[in-house]
Design an enzyme around this catalytic site. Sequence first.
Site, short mmCIF file in Angstrom:
data_model
loop_
_atom_site.label_atom_id
_atom_site.label_comp_id
_atom_site.label_asym_id
_atom_site.label_seq_id
_atom_site.Cartn_x
_atom_site.Cartn_y
_atom_site.Cartn_z
N GLY A 106 6.69 21.58 -1.10
CA GLY A 106 6.74 21.95 -2.51
C GLY A 106 5.44 21.64 -3.24
O GLY A 106 4.99 22.41 -4.08
N THR A 107 4.83 20.51 -2.91
CA THR A 107 3.59 20.11 -3.60
C THR A 107 2.48 21.14 -3.37
O THR A 107 1.81 21.57 -4.31
CB THR A 107 3.16 18.71 -3.12
OG1 THR A 107 4.21 17.79 -3.46
CG2 THR A 107 1.86 18.26 -3.76
N ASN B 149 14.64 17.82 -11.00
CA ASN B 149 14.87 16.84 -9.94
C ASN B 149 15.58 15.58 -10.43
O ASN B 149 16.28 14.92 -9.68
CB ASN B 149 13.55 16.46 -9.24
CG ASN B 149 12.41 16.26 -10.20
OD1 ASN B 149 12.08 17.12 -11.00
ND2 ASN B 149 11.80 15.08 -10.13
N GLN C 5 14.28 21.99 -6.04
CA GLN C 5 15.56 21.27 -6.09
C GLN C 5 16.75 22.21 -6.05
O GLN C 5 17.84 21.82 -5.63
CB GLN C 5 15.64 20.39 -7.34
CG GLN C 5 14.77 19.17 -7.30
CD GLN C 5 15.20 18.16 -6.25
OE1 GLN C 5 16.34 18.15 -5.78
NE2 GLN C 5 14.29 17.29 -5.86
N SER D 219 11.10 24.00 -0.70
CA SER D 219 10.73 22.94 0.23
C SER D 219 11.89 22.65 1.18
O SER D 219 13.05 22.61 0.75
CB SER D 219 10.37 21.68 -0.56
OG SER D 219 10.09 20.61 0.30
N ALA D 220 11.57 22.45 2.47
CA ALA D 220 12.63 22.30 3.49
C ALA D 220 13.39 20.98 3.37
O ALA D 220 14.61 20.95 3.55
CB ALA D 220 12.01 22.41 4.88
N HIS D 221 12.68 19.89 3.06
CA HIS D 221 13.35 18.58 3.18
C HIS D 221 14.38 18.32 2.09
O HIS D 221 15.19 17.40 2.20
CB HIS D 221 12.33 17.44 3.29
CG HIS D 221 11.65 17.04 2.02
ND1 HIS D 221 12.05 15.96 1.29
CD2 HIS D 221 10.59 17.57 1.37
CE1 HIS D 221 11.23 15.82 0.23
NE2 HIS D 221 10.34 16.80 0.27
N CYS E 111 6.75 7.62 -7.16
CA CYS E 111 5.58 8.30 -6.60
C CYS E 111 5.31 7.72 -5.23
O CYS E 111 6.05 6.87 -4.74
CB CYS E 111 4.38 8.17 -7.53
SG CYS E 111 3.69 6.53 -7.55
#
Length: 380
Positions: free
Chosen positions: A71-72, A144, A172, A192-194, A317
């Site tokens: 995602g980042t 999120n 999300q 994003s996969a995770h 973070c």
Amino acid sequence: MQRQIYLDYNATGLPRPQVVEMMTAMLATGGNPSSVHARGRQARQTVERARAKIATALNCKPQEIIFTSGGTESNNTALRNNRAKSLILSAIEHDSVRAAAAVSGLPVSIVPVDRHGLVDMAALEKMLGESEMPVLVSIMLANNETGVIQPIAAIASLVHEKGGLLHCDAVQAFGKIAVDFRTLGADFMSISAHKLGGPHGVGALVIRESVPGSALIVGGGQELGRRSGTENLAGIAGFGAAVEIAVADLSGYAKLAAFRDRLENEIAVIAPEAQFFGAGVARLANTSCFAVPGLAGETQVMAMDIAGICVSSGSACSSGKVTPSHVIAAMAADGKSLSGSAIRVSLGWQTVAEDIDLLVKAWREHYQRSRTRSTQRAVE
Ligand code: PLP
């Protein structure tokens, strides 16, 4: 040994066993998807099969999906690599959007949210009128921290009407609610996969076919020249498997709202002064974000951890340092004072009723201990 209760699925989802199986097989097989020989062609097939599964789930074309490292990177690519002359972000975007905007070199306007966490449409319209065109607007689908869902289709219409482009961070939302790229009408979308039971370090940026774009990461020209680097074969295969499972189980995800609502009702009985963020509007079924004035988020997280329960506070973070939540600060009139007090409980596919019971029990004990301590302090 104490059973660990995992209630932090918005930080990362627990991996689905089928994903682990698929990835293990692909790690053992190997192959470079760009090689022309048989092993390479097999690897290419694996990547394209995963792309097709994700495209079906999102109702987009396979060639609109660019695999990234997560995602980042997807957010950075969208915000730092476009033809926009200015940017508009909502006040509750993820740090990967905020930080990418900050280094983009473009003028950035921040659109506020109301007390429910919904984007102020009148303010957005005004900013669109005042921004240098073309403007890129970045607004997330689901937050999120609170799970609050934005009306992206309406936002896309407004942005397009004014001549802008829309990026939507759906990291999300994807895998938790139905996400239809065409119906939502965004020009760019990050996933994003995770977050949906797949592996870390793999994601995608969906770019509407007609939108011109160049690459942020250049090199061998993979991913239609839009993101170079040998594809993460096992990761992409695991991503495809995770998407297939998550999308087939969306009704199971929706049922988590019953656990979430019970949790909130019980917390409200224990602490009538508790505030539940986003509770009055559409939000992800798995997410509860609440705060009690004077009760620090960080100490709640530590107390739950001692009880064997994993939850989050604020925006964690990479250093593990917890900072006050800019999301909560942006939402409530007294958000600033509560931004260090909020905790987030996020449920997932392994959550069972007993997890909620144990969380309520541990939280009640922590709450009562801290109230006793503050009463003692007041007496002294
Ligand atoms: N966007 C949102 C809304 C997120 O919640 C996250 C992860 O916390 C990201 C982006 C970053 O995704 P990744 O961890 O895949 O880089």
